[in-house]
Design a protein around this motif. Structure first.
Motif, PDB file in Angstrom:
ATOM      1  N   LEU A 195       0.916  -1.164   0.049  1.00 33.47           N
ATOM      2  CA  LEU A 195      -0.100  -0.001  -0.037  1.00 33.47           C
ATOM      3  C   LEU A 195       0.802   1.427  -0.173  1.00 33.47           C
ATOM      4  CD1 LEU A 195      -2.556  -1.048   2.568  1.00 33.47           C
ATOM      5  CD2 LEU A 195      -2.915  -0.942   0.152  1.00 33.47           C
ATOM      6  N   PHE A 201      -9.294   4.264   0.805  1.00 29.10           N
ATOM      7  CA  PHE A 201      -9.987   3.120   0.629  1.00 29.10           C
ATOM      8  C   PHE A 201     -11.642   3.940   0.542  1.00 29.10           C
ATOM      9  CE2 PHE A 201     -13.331   0.147   2.476  1.00 29.10           C
ATOM     10  CZ  PHE A 201     -13.165  -0.941   1.367  1.00 29.10           C
ATOM     11  N   ARG A 202     -12.252   3.517  -0.562  1.00 33.96           N
ATOM     12  CA  ARG A 202     -13.859   4.125  -0.487  1.00 33.96           C
ATOM     13  C   ARG A 202     -14.598   2.751  -0.714  1.00 33.96           C
ATOM     14  NH1 ARG A 202     -11.367   8.560  -3.703  1.00 33.96           N
ATOM     15  NH2 ARG A 202     -11.131   6.819  -5.341  1.00 33.96           N
ATOM     16  N   SER A 203     -15.825   2.672   0.126  1.00 38.29           N
ATOM     17  CA  SER A 203     -16.807   1.671  -0.154  1.00 38.29           C
ATOM     18  C   SER A 203     -18.247   2.186  -0.547  1.00 38.29           C
ATOM     19  CB  SER A 203     -16.887   0.940   1.163  1.00 38.29           C
ATOM     20  OG  SER A 203     -17.757  -0.260   0.865  1.00 38.29           O
ATOM     21  N   LEU A 216     -11.825   5.501   4.279  1.00 35.19           N
ATOM     22  CA  LEU A 216     -10.547   5.174   5.110  1.00 35.19           C
ATOM     23  C   LEU A 216      -9.339   5.884   4.488  1.00 35.19           C
ATOM     24  CD1 LEU A 216     -10.908   1.335   6.394  1.00 35.19           C
ATOM     25  CD2 LEU A 216     -11.570   3.485   7.543  1.00 35.19           C
ATOM     26  N   THR A 217      -8.655   6.588   4.966  1.00 38.21           N
ATOM     27  CA  THR A 217      -7.364   6.901   4.402  1.00 38.21           C
ATOM     28  C   THR A 217      -6.233   6.621   5.351  1.00 38.21           C
ATOM     29  OG1 THR A 217      -7.849   8.975   5.734  1.00 38.21           O
ATOM     30  CG2 THR A 217      -8.405   9.053   3.615  1.00 38.21           C
ATOM     31  N   VAL A 222      -6.176   1.395   6.365  1.00 34.79           N
ATOM     32  CA  VAL A 222      -6.360   0.576   5.165  1.00 34.79           C
ATOM     33  C   VAL A 222      -6.076  -1.053   5.334  1.00 34.79           C
ATOM     34  CG1 VAL A 222      -6.535   0.158   2.698  1.00 34.79           C
ATOM     35  CG2 VAL A 222      -6.827   2.608   3.487  1.00 34.79           C
ATOM     36  N   ARG A 225      -7.959  -2.907   7.775  1.00 37.38           N
ATOM     37  CA  ARG A 225      -9.340  -2.911   7.351  1.00 37.38           C
ATOM     38  C   ARG A 225      -9.189  -4.475   6.533  1.00 37.38           C
ATOM     39  NH1 ARG A 225     -14.210  -0.423   6.079  1.00 37.38           N
ATOM     40  NH2 ARG A 225     -15.532  -1.969   5.253  1.00 37.38           N
ATOM     41  N   THR A 272      -5.326   4.037  -4.291  1.00 33.79           N
ATOM     42  CA  THR A 272      -6.679   3.916  -4.160  1.00 33.79           C
ATOM     43  C   THR A 272      -7.442   2.529  -4.284  1.00 33.79           C
ATOM     44  OG1 THR A 272      -7.351   4.515  -6.223  1.00 33.79           O
ATOM     45  CG2 THR A 272      -6.869   6.319  -4.991  1.00 33.79           C
TER      46      THR A 272
END
Length: 291
Positions: A195, A201-203, A216-217, A222, A225, A272
């Motif tokens: 990473l 991270f976008r959901s 999440l940044t 990340v 998670r 990302t």
């Protein structure tokens, strides 16, 4: 050949490009196909004798349909999630192949979705498809000078939020394979190594779930998670080609797609992660793998 037949022939001839234009403007293949259908209906009111350049005329027509759809979308304040949907490659479909050959990555679609409709149309038509500003201005009902300003403003926003430069596809696939392997075993240290320090991270759960997309940044958040959820979820995942880049499709035991994950990369690390869980944006049938 009558006008009806001639317009049908021209639409068929230019369909791959028109579909690509509509997808970049709308971010949804479903809506792109709807836009082409509406453009076809509008040709029934057109005069073939007034069309000197069919490709340009049809691009303008599709642009007008798309700007109407974008404005209608922006008038719905209750919409909490992005309107784009992932493009998953299919074997044997030349239209999908042409879209993937010059695909818009998911991260760029996220940025484009933040633009005002007129800004998005100006920068997509002019910068991505080479449509002259006077033609774009005609679609927007503005002067060419005002349209140039719209495109300039959109470019600034794209630069400020621009996705990182992509690694080559073979390198992307190696990183995604390693990411899946680390996630399946919950290997936190291995995930950290894959990473970017500023990873995002976008959901997207969709409008059926009444909350904003998860965000999440940072590398540790990340990685934690992925390490926590990975051992169970990653077993459902397989590599795929998502919007022209290496990504992941997750399917349940019946073969139904339950998630699509798109990645962007910086220096061979994941910059990302976009996880699409919205059932309205996922294919309803099992999708062919692409390696």
């Amino acid at each position: 050949m009558n006008d009806h037949q001639w317009f049908a022939e021209q639409l068929a001839l230019h369909r791959p490009r028109l579909r690509a234009v509509a997808y970049r403007l709308l971010g949804s293949m479903t809506e792109a196909d709807d836009a082409l259908q509406e453009a076809w209906l509008r040709t029934t009111r057109a005069d073939r004798a007034a069309v000197s350049n069919p490709a340009a005329w049809l691009t303008t027509l599709v642009g007008r349909v798309c700007i109407d759809m974008l404005r209608a979308r922006h008038a719905r304040p209750e919409q909490l999630t992005g309107s784009w949907e992932p493009l998953i490659s299919e074997h044997g479909n030349p239209e999908d192949a042409s879209l993937h050959a010059d695909a818009v990555g998911i991260a760029l679609l996220v940025v484009l979705d933040s633009l005002e409709p007129a800004e998005r149309l100006a920068v997509v038509l002019h910068d991505m498809f080479g449509v002259p500003f006077d033609q774009v201005a005609a679609v927007l009902g503005r002067t060419p000078a005002a349209t140039r300003q719209l495109a300039s403003r959109a470019r600034r926003r794209l630069r400020e939020q621009s996705p990182p430069s992509q690694a080559g596809l073979p390198a992307q696939r190696r990183v995604v394979d390693a990411f899946l392997a680390a996630a399946r075993t919950g290997n936190f240290d291995a995930l950290l190594a894959l990473l970017d320090p500023d990873v995002v991270f976008r959901s997207d759960h969709g409008r059926r779930v009444r909350r904003a997309p998860a965000l999440l940044t940072g590398i540790h958040a990340v990685a934690a998670r992925a390490a926590e959820a990975g051992p169970r979820f990653a077993r459902l995942c397989a590599p795929a080609l998502i919007n022209g880049a290496a990504g992941v499709v997750a399917r349940d035991l019946g073969g139904k797609t339950v998630a699509v994950i798109g990645f962007t990369f910086r220096d061979d690390r994941i910059a990302t992660i976009d996880m699409i869980l919205d059932p309205d944006k996922l294919p309803s049938e099992p999708t062919a793998k692409s390696r």
